[in-house]
Scaffold this active site. Structure first.
Site, PDB file in Angstrom:
ATOM      1  CG  HIS A 297      43.280  34.886  38.067  1.00 47.99           C
ATOM      2  ND1 HIS A 297      44.292  35.626  38.322  1.00 47.99           N
ATOM      3  CD2 HIS A 297      44.102  33.387  38.122  1.00 47.99           C
ATOM      4  CE1 HIS A 297      45.438  35.131  38.099  1.00 47.99           C
ATOM      5  NE2 HIS A 297      45.250  33.914  37.819  1.00 47.99           N
ATOM      6  CG  LEU A 298      38.498  36.166  43.863  1.00 51.93           C
ATOM      7  CD1 LEU A 298      37.559  35.935  44.941  1.00 51.93           C
ATOM      8  CD2 LEU A 298      37.926  34.443  42.856  1.00 51.93           C
ATOM      9  NE  ARG A 299      39.148  36.584  35.184  1.00 55.09           N
ATOM     10  CZ  ARG A 299      40.515  36.174  35.049  1.00 55.09           C
ATOM     11  NH1 ARG A 299      41.774  37.185  35.471  1.00 55.09           N
ATOM     12  NH2 ARG A 299      41.111  35.557  34.523  1.00 55.09           N
TER      13      ARG A 299
ATOM     14  CG  HIS B  80      53.006  33.212  35.664  1.00 48.25           C
ATOM     15  ND1 HIS B  80      51.782  32.376  34.977  1.00 48.25           N
ATOM     16  CD2 HIS B  80      53.586  32.645  34.215  1.00 48.25           C
ATOM     17  CE1 HIS B  80      51.122  32.235  34.016  1.00 48.25           C
ATOM     18  NE2 HIS B  80      52.168  32.425  33.028  1.00 48.25           N
TER      19      HIS B  80
ATOM     20  CG  HIS C 201      50.046  28.178  36.752  1.00 50.30           C
ATOM     21  ND1 HIS C 201      51.022  28.310  36.567  1.00 50.30           N
ATOM     22  CD2 HIS C 201      49.257  29.286  37.557  1.00 50.30           C
ATOM     23  CE1 HIS C 201      50.851  29.242  36.319  1.00 50.30           C
ATOM     24  NE2 HIS C 201      50.738  29.774  36.749  1.00 50.30           N
TER      25      HIS C 201
ATOM     26  CG  ASN D 150      49.266  31.190  29.016  1.00 50.79           C
ATOM     27  OD1 ASN D 150      48.460  30.226  27.961  1.00 50.79           O
ATOM     28  ND2 ASN D 150      48.619  32.003  29.514  1.00 50.79           N
TER      29      ASN D 150
ATOM     30  CG  ASP E 228      45.430  29.870  37.695  1.00 49.25           C
ATOM     31  OD1 ASP E 228      45.346  31.055  37.603  1.00 49.25           O
ATOM     32  OD2 ASP E 228      46.680  29.162  36.502  1.00 49.25           O
TER      33      ASP E 228
ATOM     34  N   PRO F  44      43.286  32.784  27.836  1.00 48.44           N
ATOM     35  CG  PRO F  44      45.341  32.816  28.189  1.00 48.44           C
ATOM     36  CD  PRO F  44      44.597  33.141  27.660  1.00 48.44           C
ATOM     37  N   GLY F  45      42.437  30.393  30.291  1.00 49.11           N
ATOM     38  CA  GLY F  45      41.839  30.211  31.728  1.00 49.11           C
ATOM     39  C   GLY F  45      40.589  29.463  32.148  1.00 49.11           C
TER      40      GLY F  45
HETATM   41  O1  DOR Z   1      45.530  30.510  32.351  1.00 50.17           O
HETATM   42  C1  DOR Z   1      45.787  32.005  33.507  1.00 50.17           C
HETATM   43  N1  DOR Z   1      44.693  33.107  33.539  1.00 50.17           N
HETATM   44  N2  DOR Z   1      47.129  31.671  33.679  1.00 50.17           N
HETATM   45  C2  DOR Z   1      47.368  32.511  33.923  1.00 50.17           C
HETATM   46  O2  DOR Z   1      48.738  32.769  34.502  1.00 50.17           O
HETATM   47  C3  DOR Z   1      46.385  33.801  34.407  1.00 50.17           C
HETATM   48  C4  DOR Z   1      45.143  33.527  34.641  1.00 50.17           C
HETATM   49  C5  DOR Z   1      43.962  35.038  34.189  1.00 50.17           C
HETATM   50  O3  DOR Z   1      44.039  35.088  34.545  1.00 50.17           O
HETATM   51  O4  DOR Z   1      42.781  34.149  33.536  1.00 50.17           O
HETATM   52 ZN    ZN Z   2      47.089  32.685  38.134  1.00 48.84          ZN
END
Ligand code: DOR
Ligand code: ZN
Length: 458
Positions: free
Chosen positions: A77-79, A196, A249, A295, A322, A340-341
């Site tokens: 995820h590079l946001r 997912h 994942h 997650n 992830d 989460p992440g």
């Molecule tokens: O922990 C997670 N973060 N799981 C995901 O599926 C999305 C991700 C996020 O975009 O931060």
């Molecule tokens: Zn992800």
């Protein structure tokens, strides 16, 4: 396809402006050290190279280290667009190069969501302009990630970004009828669908793996069945309606069972496991530190063991990080409120080396397989995950297997600091990364090509 098997984008590849002579490296960590001469972005010669023939070359001393094909991460995820305060294409590319990656796939849960060709194209073109890592956008399966209406897979696949994977990652495509249509549509377009797997009716309010640890800590539990039920459902749908299904994942022992069954029946399903689900368990949650919220959640030892064995057997196909950057205001809060992440790009190779190579369970060929060859094969990515051989694109990674280093979030290339491996010491360290002959990481330092090297064709 242009030279280098590069998708035609209107952007020339960040091709080598000069030759590179990589001395003293051991391909796949095997045999005596050799030299590798790189010209025009390709491997020109391997062996004992006459230095006179490489007079113009930038010389790198590989110090007898391991040479691997450039790593490929099919889940980051590079946001960008939307949360450039936590990561951008540039900082994410730097983190990728630092971790040994030459290609990554960035998920669609941006703001706005990657559900239109123009958004995907802007991500792809930015990465090509910067030239430190190929950043392939993942298109969303549903518009706005709302789980209601499918996106135009065809338009995104045929755009300059050549989107080849679709996912609502972060969210599950829960509606079975919609998932059925997505599978049928993806088969027609020959694109990969990455699910997912989370039945949200079973995870309402859940923040930690459902088990003794969550019960002890008073955290709402996330049961294994929430993942496994979707994996089973989608594998069955894929069996009946075709397509190529990928499970993001994988985190439980039961998911491994479902994958084994599906694969034994010839269903076209693949799966990834993250480094954090291989190395960490829910025992770390006792600190209530939001950095450990993710997650799917960190599970128990038996899940981590099952995932490790599944990767060794090929039931789980590859490692994907992830990589999920978050700001401190989203992480340094009560566990239940933490987003989460966790970060992954810069620590993944070291973790895979620790879990598989240093333990004696596998060798560097295995690392090349699960971190480069397989993800490139699953995503049908040309030019990456290729053998280290003359004529192949020079996408390469050099790893020092014995260079202990300690993780400090604030020292990472990522714009965020949310690593769950803070203060942990690992042995393997990426020293050099090479993207189509351009050295993007040299002795631990990022080097972006001068813009003239990767100029946009006028
Ligand atoms: O922990 C997670 N973060 N799981 C995901 O599926 C999305 C991700 C996020 O975009 O931060
Ligand atoms: Zn992800």
């Amino acid at each position: 396809m242009t030279e280098n098997n590069y998708p035609a984008t209107g952007v020339t590849s960040p091709a080598a402006i000069q030759a590179v002579l990589l001395n003293n490296v051991r391909p796949y960590g095997e045999g005596d050290p050799v030299s590798v001469l790189i010209r025009d972005g390709k491997i020109a010669e391997i062996g004992d190279i006459d230095t006179a023939a490489a007079k113009d070359a930038q010389v790198i001393d590989g110090k007898g280290n391991v040479l691997l094909p450039g790593l490929v991460d099919m889940h980051v995820h590079l946001r960008e667009p939307g949360r450039e305060d936590t990561e951008t294409i540039e900082t994410g590319s730097n983190a990728a190069a630092k971790g040994g990656f030459t290609a990554v796939f960035t998920m669609a849960n941006t703001m706005p969501v990657m559900d239109q060709p123009i958004i995907a194209e802007s991500v792809w073109l930015k990465s090509q302009h910067y030239g430190v890592c190929d950043v392939h956008p993942v298109g969303s399966i549903t518009q706005g990630l709302e789980g209601k209406q499918l996106t135009e897979f065809g338009m995104m696949a045929n755009s300059q970004a050549k989107v080849r994977m679709f996912s609502d990652d972060g969210k599950c495509v829960g509606d079975p009828q919609l998932m059925r249509r997505a599978i049928e549509y993806s088969q027609g377009m020959d694109v990969l669908l990455a699910q997912h797997a989370e039945d949200v009716r079973l995870t309402e309010g859940a923040v930690a793996h459902e088990g003794a640890e969550a019960a002890k800590l008073g955290l709402r539990g996330w049961p294994r069945v929430a993942e496994e039920a979707i994996v089973a459902r989608d594998a069955i749908m894929n069996r009946d309606y075709g397509g190529r299904l990928h499970i993001c994942h994988a985190s439980t022992e039961g998911t491994v069972d479902q994958l084994r069954l599906a694969k034994s029946r010839g269903v076209a399903v693949t799966a990834e496991v993250t480094p954090h689900h291989l190395l960490l368990t829910d025992e770390v949650l006792s600190s209530y530190d939001g950095v450990y919220r993710v997650n799917p959640p960190l599970r128990e030892r038996r899940d981590a063991e099952a995932l490790k064995n599944a990767l060794l057997e090929g039931v789980v196909d590859c490692v994907a990080t992830d990589h999920a950057p978050h700001g401190s205001e989203e992480k340094c809060v009560e566990f239940e409120h933490a987003r989460p992440g966790m970060l992954g790009l810069e620590t993944s190779l070291a973790i895979v080396a620790k879990v598989f190579v240093e333990s004696g369970l596998a060798d560097w060929r295995f690392v090349a397989k699960v971190m480069s060859e397989k993800p490139a094969e699953i995503t049908r990515l040309p030019g990456h995950g290729r053998p280290i051989a003359v004529g192949e694109p020079a996408n390469l990674t050099v790893v020092d297997p014995d260079a202990p280093w300690t993780v400090h979030g604030e020292e990472l290339e990522s714009k965020s600091e949310n690593t769950p491996f803070e203060d942990m010491t690992f042995n393997a360290q990426v020293t050099h990364t090479i993207l189509r002959g351009h050295v993007t990481l040299s002795d631990g330092e990022i080097s972006a090509p001068a813009h003239g090297d990767s100029a946009i064709a006028q």
